[in-house]
Scaffold this motif. Structure first.
Motif, PDB file in Angstrom:
ATOM      1  N   ASN A   1     -19.347 -24.871  33.200  1.00 42.65           N
ATOM      2  CA  ASN A   1     -19.680 -24.150  31.899  1.00 42.65           C
ATOM      3  C   ASN A   1     -19.766 -25.024  30.838  1.00 42.65           C
ATOM      4  O   ASN A   1     -19.750 -26.330  31.175  1.00 42.65           O
TER       5      ASN A   1
ATOM      6  N   TYR B   1     -19.543 -29.911  21.629  1.00 44.14           N
ATOM      7  CA  TYR B   1     -19.690 -29.032  22.863  1.00 44.14           C
ATOM      8  C   TYR B   1     -19.445 -30.164  23.799  1.00 44.14           C
ATOM      9  O   TYR B   1     -19.921 -31.418  23.857  1.00 44.14           O
TER      10      TYR B   1
ATOM     11  N   THR C   1     -18.546 -25.558  26.808  1.00 45.10           N
ATOM     12  CA  THR C   1     -17.976 -24.927  25.750  1.00 45.10           C
ATOM     13  C   THR C   1     -18.332 -25.545  24.526  1.00 45.10           C
ATOM     14  O   THR C   1     -18.707 -26.745  24.372  1.00 45.10           O
TER      15      THR C   1
ATOM     16  N   VAL D   1     -18.250 -20.011  25.092  1.00 45.13           N
ATOM     17  CA  VAL D   1     -18.221 -20.670  26.783  1.00 45.13           C
ATOM     18  C   VAL D   1     -19.386 -20.139  27.252  1.00 45.13           C
ATOM     19  O   VAL D   1     -19.413 -18.889  27.357  1.00 45.13           O
TER      20      VAL D   1
ATOM     21  N   SER E   1     -17.877 -25.431  20.293  1.00 47.40           N
ATOM     22  CA  SER E   1     -16.883 -24.981  19.066  1.00 47.40           C
ATOM     23  C   SER E   1     -17.685 -25.443  17.757  1.00 47.40           C
ATOM     24  O   SER E   1     -18.263 -26.498  17.638  1.00 47.40           O
TER      25      SER E   1
ATOM     26  N   GLN F   1     -15.445 -20.391  18.771  1.00 48.75           N
ATOM     27  CA  GLN F   1     -15.526 -21.002  20.315  1.00 48.75           C
ATOM     28  C   GLN F   1     -16.417 -20.014  21.099  1.00 48.75           C
ATOM     29  O   GLN F   1     -16.007 -18.797  21.241  1.00 48.75           O
TER      30      GLN F   1
ATOM     31  N   ASN G   1     -18.245 -29.061  31.285  1.00 46.09           N
ATOM     32  CA  ASN G   1     -17.363 -28.950  32.128  1.00 46.09           C
ATOM     33  C   ASN G   1     -17.477 -28.926  33.537  1.00 46.09           C
ATOM     34  O   ASN G   1     -18.324 -28.136  33.862  1.00 46.09           O
TER      35      ASN G   1
END
Length: 243
Positions: free
Chosen positions: A118, A107, A120, A145, A122, A143, A110
């Motif tokens: 945000n 993770y 992100t 967000v 995965s 994934q 961003n």
């Protein structure tokens, strides 16, 4: 970082299926075999696997959605710096269904300058479950967000679960499944980390032992209060509920 979760004990009613209650097709007799001897994978089979793949009671997607918000609220983030965790989830010994999954998470936060845009997430996962009507060995990847509002988190999600599934009733046939769930809006509580609402598109391709493939598609709806519905090709609504 390794985090281990244990499910609380689940009391199953007579028709409870892997922590999920079906009210429609679970009462119908179906041999799932054509007169020519080839296995037919029914919509009820597809709904069962999809529900198991969603329900936390069998280690499903809803658990990972909640985990993403728990990670965000407990892990210190720095803009642009990727972090990772290993999360193990397992059923409490002596309860049904039995499941055990290990997930490798990555993770990153961003940002534009110092402004957070945000988070992100995965992950890849691997494990198995054994419920009253089905058992499976499967892998998953996803994934997510995450963005936030004043009272809740909002997530987009792309989740895939691929498995070898064995029915535990009737002829106890085995089939392969590839399930994909996509959503652009799932709302999760900031305090309880439970799903409040959301809809997602479902596609499931199931392949029988004879090599014949069956495709199902529809909509998953989260209703809040640990409930949801799955509606596939026929329009029949299959309720989901977990504790």
């Amino acid at each position: 970082m390794k985090i281990t979760y244990h499910a609380t004990k689940i009391l199953c009613a007579a028709l409870a299926v892997a922590g999920i209650t079906f009210y429609v097709s679970s009462c119908k007799k179906n041999s799932n075999v054509n007169t020519n001897g080839s296995t037919t994978i029914t919509e009820a089979d597809a709904a069962q696997f999809a529900s198991d793949a969603v329900s936390p009671s069998s280690g499903g997607m809803a658990n990972q959605l909640s985990n993403s918000t728990a990670i965000y609220s407990s892990v210190p983030f720095t803009c642009g710096v990727q972090k990772d965790s290993t999360i193990v989830i397992a059923s409490t010994p002596g309860t049904t269904p039995v499941y055990n999954y290990t997930f490798a998470w990555k993770y990153i936060q961003n940002c534009t300058g110092s402004v957070i845009n945000n988070i992100t997430f995965s992950f890849t996962g691997k494990g198995n479950y054994n419920g009253p009507r089905m058992s499976a060995q499967d892998t998953s990847n996803a994934q997510f967000v995450l963005t936030g509002s004043s009272s809740s988190y909002l997530l987009t999600a792309n989740f895939t679960r691929t498995g070898i599934v064995t029915s535990k009733i009737g002829r106890q046939y085995t089939f392969k499944t590839v399930l994909n769930i996509q959503s652009t809006h799932i709302e999760i509580s900031k305090t309880s980390h439970e799903i409040i609402s959301g809809t997602a598109a479902i596609t499931l391709v199931a392949t029988s032992s004879s090599g014949k493939s069956f495709t199902f598609s529809g909509v998953l709806t989260f209703l809040g209060n640990k409930k949801g519905t799955i509606v596939l090709n026929s329009g029949v609504s299959y309720p989901i509920q977990w504790l």
